[in-house]
Design an enzyme around this catalytic site. Structure first.
Site, PDB file in Angstrom:
ATOM      1  CB  ALA A  27     -16.573  31.209 111.266  1.00  0.00           C
ATOM      2  N   GLY A  86     -18.597  45.455 103.060  1.00  0.00           N
ATOM      3  CA  GLY A  86     -18.906  45.103 104.349  1.00  0.00           C
ATOM      4  C   GLY A  86     -17.842  43.989 104.637  1.00  0.00           C
ATOM      5  CD  GLU A  92     -14.753  44.089 112.575  1.00  0.00           C
ATOM      6  OE1 GLU A  92     -15.765  44.919 113.229  1.00  0.00           O
ATOM      7  OE2 GLU A  92     -14.591  43.065 112.628  1.00  0.00           O
ATOM      8  CG  ASP A 132     -10.047  39.472 115.002  1.00  0.00           C
ATOM      9  OD1 ASP A 132     -10.371  39.377 116.203  1.00  0.00           O
ATOM     10  OD2 ASP A 132     -10.459  38.737 113.986  1.00  0.00           O
ATOM     11  CE  LYS A 143     -10.450  35.386 114.017  1.00  0.00           C
ATOM     12  NZ  LYS A 143     -10.471  36.044 112.719  1.00  0.00           N
TER      13      LYS A 143
END
Ligand code: ADP
Ligand code: ASP
Ligand code: MG
Length: 814
Positions: A593, A646, A649, A660, A664
């Site tokens: 992020a 949450g 996914e 994922d 990365k």
């Protein structure tokens, strides 16, 4: 040529008449005229109308002949001869002997007539003399079109265009229209002379220097055309004359009132009256006026029209040298007013106290003043002006302008009555340096940047909510405008900008369906200096567009991982296209992020450091799971708990698969300068094969099947005083590199062992960070940090783009 927004505006009428005006520079020599033929073939239908200027600088030559004649200079006959030769050369280079013969005969007759007038009554026949330039040019182009392409004929504007007087050139539309219609022939392409016409007595007049632009829009009004394109030697109207101001920017959209003011101040790209016919009350529709380059017809030029706030902020700077300033009480009288009109004097100031005389009428005016026996003061001056919508009403602009011109010690400043220009009256000619200084001070050379935000989900929403404040906070974002919002099926595109504070509501109210082709068409024709697509979609399909974005010179920033982790050939193609077109591609938020890990690797590579190893915990979900798991509750219970919060996914197998993390790691290894693909990184899927392809519901129902494995792994590790973490690791080896993503046992004091749940950690070992590696740690997911990271990329992108200058290429006679 009309710029059509495929996403939401009305479509242009494909079967309307268009007017194409070719300026002198576009018809300067036979190579230019051949280029014009290509444009005609590509852009002109039979019922379109062509308006031409004289070839190259023929009008200047005719003026020069006139002066030689007045001075009874012996050089006159050789000057006439060389003009004749230049015309003959064009005829011979372009036409066959057969098609050229009638033109050569007509030229001979014209030259005889011209010589006669020059030797006998130059004053009386000035306008007839000047008209030859356009007559020859039209005749030649028409014959060439007939020979090479399709039947064509010429129209001499003195046969239809009736104007009131030489100063105002007010067209008598009704009478002109009648005569014009009679001259039109069916199924043939008309080539019409620009610049000339007749008065109500039938005497020849000219419309003033650069008057063919005006001729073109008059023709458009008479023929009810929808588009007028002025083909010239520069691909649009620039913020200053691009020949002398290298940082000048193309003004893609110029408001009518600003264009008019530029013309009034004598800027060569547009004649002062060009726009007048377009506001002719009887016109049933809007006429689009474009400026384009006949040397690069594929480049989108400038459009003149009525536009919204963004286009209204455009500024341009122009200069006029070698003028005369005439001041006298006498000038306020009606008599003077009438006399000056007859000399086509430009009255720059609205107070009748003084007049500025352009170079070509100076002699006439001074002679007249001398003979009138009045007291006048005549001073040589020059003007430099900044032109923009309502510029005179913006105090800060005036102050900037005064500061920038201070060194030239202006005699006075003038604010135009329409407020669209501020003018400094200078004692000496405006130098190139001064013009550049004024341009820089007024425009800050800032480029206008359009922003298209794709993906209006979680991150997109936060990104947009932060946008208004970011735009007002950063100087480098001063000229950045939100112009597009793209969802997966609907789009809102506004050339005039979308208020970022109302972005979501406007999107919901006004977005229309779009497809890829429509989007690409708009993106290929956008009216900004630079366009940035902010990709906040998780979509692989959208990342497939990048190749086309880069090919169009569009910049991309965003959090989408797909393109940056595409297979090696595709990834390399993206990089090389972006580098060819100068597109920026920033994706600091694709990994971790907002954490500056991409940035750090980039920086190390750029600085010359050599990365040896990159490792860490790259998944917030897996970080949370293994920081929290202590075997006191089954792993599956923890997983469902995370899902409910949450933190995973919707299908947690996407997290557990390690895919994922693998992407990365690939992205980071590439940033460190290694060439590899996804398949070069081994990945441990934490989901047993039996559970990998079943439905999500079934997976959740059978989730307990995961428990034994993790319980065992945990207790094995614990027995050795260690813990389990899902780790990514890329390491350079003597054979090349080793890259893997797997569940690993780590000592309890290891840097990856005790993180705040959800945090990411990146450890970089390099030549410079060897024994004590560089560690970046912190939240690696989340709406605010991701959107904030994209904003950080945006600021850097805009800073970079503002510094970029694109030298203008002008090809032609100038
Ligand atoms: P044409 O021969 O097509 O009528 P002109 O020579 O009259 O063209 O005008 C075009 C020239 O105007 C360009 O070559 C350019 O150098 C000059 N020019 C001056 N100011 C500007 C401006 N602001 N934008 C574009 N061109 C300009
Ligand atoms: N030939 C004329 C001139 O040079 C008119 C034009 O070019 O527009 O001024
Ligand atoms: Mg011109």
């Amino acid at each position: 040529m009309s710029r059509v927004n495929p996403v939401h505006t009305e479509q242009a009428n494909a079967i309307s008449t268009n007017v194409h005006k070719f300026g002198g520079s576009s018809l300067a020599d036979s190579a230019c005229i051949k280029r014009v033929l290509t444009i005609v073939r590509r852009h002109c239908k039979k019922d379109d109308l062509i308006v031409v200027s004289a070839n190259g600088d023929t009008t200047d030559t005719l003026f020069a002949l006139f002066e030689l004649a007045e001075a009874h200079d012996e050089a006159l006959s050789s000057a006439i001869e060389s003009l004749k030769l230049s015309q003959l050369k064009l005829i011979r280079e372009l036409l066959s002997i057969e098609s050229g013969q009638p033109l050569i005969e007509a030229l001979d007759a014209d030259i005889k007539q011209l010589t006669f007038w020059l030797l006998n009554q130059p004053q009386q026949f000035t306008n007839q003399i000047l008209a030859f330039g356009e007559v020859w040019s039209a005749r030649l182009l028409s014959a060439y079109i007939s020979q090479e392409y399709t039947a064509s004929y010429t129209i001499d504007a003195r046969d239809y265009l009736i104007v009131d007087d030489a100063k105002h050139c007010q067209v008598q539309y009704e009478a002109s229209q009648q005569q014009f219609n009679q001259l039109l022939e069916d199924q043939k392409l008309a080539v019409i002379t620009g610049y000339i016409g007749k008065d109500s007595k039938g005497e020849a007049i000219t419309l003033g220097r650069n008057g063919s632009d005006y001729s073109a829009t008059i023709v458009a009004a008479l023929a009810q055309a929808k588009n007028v394109t002025l083909w010239t030697d520069v691909d649009g109207i620039y913020s200053a004359d691009p020949r002398v101001v290298p940082n000048a920017r193309k003004l893609h959209r110029l408001p009518n009132e600003v264009a008019k003011e530029l013309g009034r101040l004598g800027n060569p790209v547009l004649h002062a009256k060009t726009l007048k016919p377009l506001s002719f009350e009887q016109l049933p529709h809007t006429v689009h006026l474009h400026v384009a380059s006949s040397f690069a017809p594929e480049v989108l030029g400038s459009e003149i029209g009525s536009f919204g706030e963004i286009a209204k902020q455009e500024l341009s700077v122009t200069r006029l040298n070698d003028l005369l300033l005439i001041e006298s009480e006498f000038l306020k009288t009606e008599q003077a007013k009438i006399a000056f009109e007859q000399f086509s004097v430009e009255q720059i100031d609205h107070e009748l106290g003084f007049v500025v005389v352009q170079q070509h009428t100076q002699q006439q005016v001074t002679d007249w003043l001398a003979s009138s026996n009045v007291q006048v003061r005549v001073t040589p001056i020059a003007l430099v002006a900044a032109v923009g919508h309502n510029i005179a009403q913006q105090g800060n602009m005036f102050a900037r302008f005064k500061r920038a011109t201070k060194s030239a010690k202006p005699l006075r400043f003038i604010q135009s009555s329409n407020n669209h220009s501020i003018i400094a009256v200078l004692k000496e000619n405006c130098t190139i340096e001064l013009l550049n200084r004024v341009h820089h001070a007024m425009t800050k050379d800032a480029r206008h940047i359009g922003l298209v935000v794709a993906g209006l989900g979680n991150i997109g929403e936060v990104f947009l909510s932060m946008l208004p404040e970011q735009l007002s906070r950063h100087h480098s974002l001063e000229n950045t405008y939100l112009v597009g919002l793209l969802g997966s099926k609907k789009a809102l595109i506004r050339d005039d900008g979308i208020n970022p504070a109302l972005a979501k509501a406007l999107y919901e109210q006004h977005a229309n369906d779009y497809d890829k082709a429509a989007l690409m068409e708009w993106l290929g024709n956008h009216p900004y200096d630079e366009l940035i697509v902010v990709d906040l979609t998780p979509s692989e399909e959208f990342s497939d567009y990048y190749q086309e974005f880069f090919a169009k010179g569009i910049h991309v920033i965003g959090a989408n991982k797909w393109a940056a982790s595409a297979d090696t050939p595709q990834y390399n193609r993206l990089l090389s296209t972006a580098s060819e077109t100068g597109s920026l591609w920033y994706g600091n938020t694709t990994v971790g992020a907002g954490l500056p890990v991409n940035y750090a690797l980039n920086d190390l590579a750029r600085s010359g450091d050599k990365v040896i190893e990159i490792s860490g915990i790259f998944s917030g979900t897996l970080s949370w799971l293994f920081e929290s798991y202590d075997a006191s509750v089954p792993f599956s219970t923890l997983l469902k708990d995370a899902r409910n919060q949450g933190l995973t996914e919707p299908d947690p197998r996407e997290d557990l698969s390690g895919k994922d993390v693998q992407r990365k790691l690939l992205i980071l290894a590439r940033l460190a300068g290694f060439e590899l693909s996804l398949s070069d990184i081994s990945v441990q899927n934490l989901v047993p094969e039996a559970l990998q392809t079943i439905s999500i519901d079934e997976f959740l129902a059978r989730c307990e099947e995961l428990d034994d494995y993790f319980e065992q792994a945990f207790s094995d590790a614990k027995a050795q005083n260690q813990c389990i973490r899902y780790v990514a690791k890329f390491a350079k080896t003597s054979a090349g590199y080793k890259a893997e993503v797997c569940l690993a046992q780590l000592g309890l004091s290891h840097a990856f062992a005790s993180l705040t749940p959800c945090d990411n950690i990146f450890q970089i070992k390099s030549q410079w960070y060897h024994d004590n590696p560089l560690i970046i740690r912190g939240p690696g997911a989340g709406r605010e940090v991701t959107a904030g990271g994209v904003h950080s990329d945006l600021v850097v992108a805009c800073q970079t783009l503002n510094k970029k200058s694109k030298p203008v290429e002008i090809r032609g006679i100038n």
